[in-house]
Scaffold this motif. Structure first.
Motif, PDB file in Angstrom:
ATOM      1  N   SER A  40      51.435  33.876  30.113  1.00 35.71           N
ATOM      2  CA  SER A  40      50.573  33.658  28.942  1.00 35.71           C
ATOM      3  C   SER A  40      49.170  34.062  28.972  1.00 35.71           C
ATOM      4  CB  SER A  40      50.650  32.176  28.786  1.00 35.71           C
ATOM      5  OG  SER A  40      50.007  31.489  29.514  1.00 35.71           O
ATOM      6  N   ASN A  41      48.640  34.205  30.118  1.00 32.87           N
ATOM      7  CA  ASN A  41      47.060  34.631  30.430  1.00 32.87           C
ATOM      8  C   ASN A  41      46.867  36.015  30.410  1.00 32.87           C
ATOM      9  OD1 ASN A  41      46.249  32.111  29.759  1.00 32.87           O
ATOM     10  ND2 ASN A  41      46.584  31.380  31.852  1.00 32.87           N
ATOM     11  N   SER A  43      47.622  38.833  28.970  1.00 30.31           N
ATOM     12  CA  SER A  43      47.065  39.547  27.720  1.00 30.31           C
ATOM     13  C   SER A  43      45.552  39.572  27.652  1.00 30.31           C
ATOM     14  CB  SER A  43      47.778  39.365  26.479  1.00 30.31           C
ATOM     15  OG  SER A  43      47.367  37.761  25.988  1.00 30.31           O
ATOM     16  N   LYS A  44      44.908  38.505  28.290  1.00 36.75           N
ATOM     17  CA  LYS A  44      43.493  38.407  27.960  1.00 36.75           C
ATOM     18  C   LYS A  44      42.653  39.176  29.194  1.00 36.75           C
ATOM     19  CE  LYS A  44      44.286  33.644  26.374  1.00 36.75           C
ATOM     20  NZ  LYS A  44      43.948  32.144  27.093  1.00 36.75           N
ATOM     21  N   VAL A  45      43.386  39.627  30.032  1.00 30.98           N
ATOM     22  CA  VAL A  45      42.853  40.757  31.248  1.00 30.98           C
ATOM     23  C   VAL A  45      42.929  41.992  30.727  1.00 30.98           C
ATOM     24  CG1 VAL A  45      43.196  41.443  33.553  1.00 30.98           C
ATOM     25  CG2 VAL A  45      43.716  38.891  33.063  1.00 30.98           C
ATOM     26  N   LYS A  46      41.908  42.809  30.837  1.00 32.17           N
ATOM     27  CA  LYS A  46      41.809  44.348  30.237  1.00 32.17           C
ATOM     28  C   LYS A  46      42.628  45.265  30.959  1.00 32.17           C
ATOM     29  CE  LYS A  46      37.528  43.917  28.076  1.00 32.17           C
ATOM     30  NZ  LYS A  46      35.878  44.032  27.945  1.00 32.17           N
ATOM     31  N   HIS A  48      45.522  44.965  33.082  1.00 32.60           N
ATOM     32  CA  HIS A  48      46.258  43.967  33.897  1.00 32.60           C
ATOM     33  C   HIS A  48      47.317  45.025  34.496  1.00 32.60           C
ATOM     34  CE1 HIS A  48      49.443  44.935  30.638  1.00 32.60           C
ATOM     35  NE2 HIS A  48      48.287  44.706  29.844  1.00 32.60           N
TER      36      HIS A  48
END
Length: 75
Positions: A40-41, A43-46, A48
């Motif tokens: 879930s988290n 997608s927040k990492v550039k 990934h």
């Protein structure tokens, strides 16, 4: 039913059986919770993909090193 016939199987009592049942029950569900939190988290990492592949390669190296170390120490 004669309970004394179960004694060789449950020689240490019921506690080891319950501990094993608890660990086998929590293993897949614990992984599901952790993977849900991670994905879930992600997608927040550039970067990934780069991050995941670098961690995968690092874990592969660590597992390989540990397996080689264990196989050498056994002999």
């Amino acid at each position: 039913m004669n309970i004394s016939r179960l004694k060789p199987i449950l020689s240490n009592g019921v506690a080891p059986v319950l501990k094993g049942a608890f660990s086998s029950f929590t293993f897949p569900f614990g992984q599901t919770v952790i993977f849900t939190m991670v994905f879930s988290n992600i997608s927040k990492v550039k970067n990934h993909k780069k991050n995941i592949y670098s961690r995968l390669i690092h874990r592969w190296r660590a597992y390989t090193f540990n397996n080689i170390k264990k196989s050498i120490s056994i002999r």
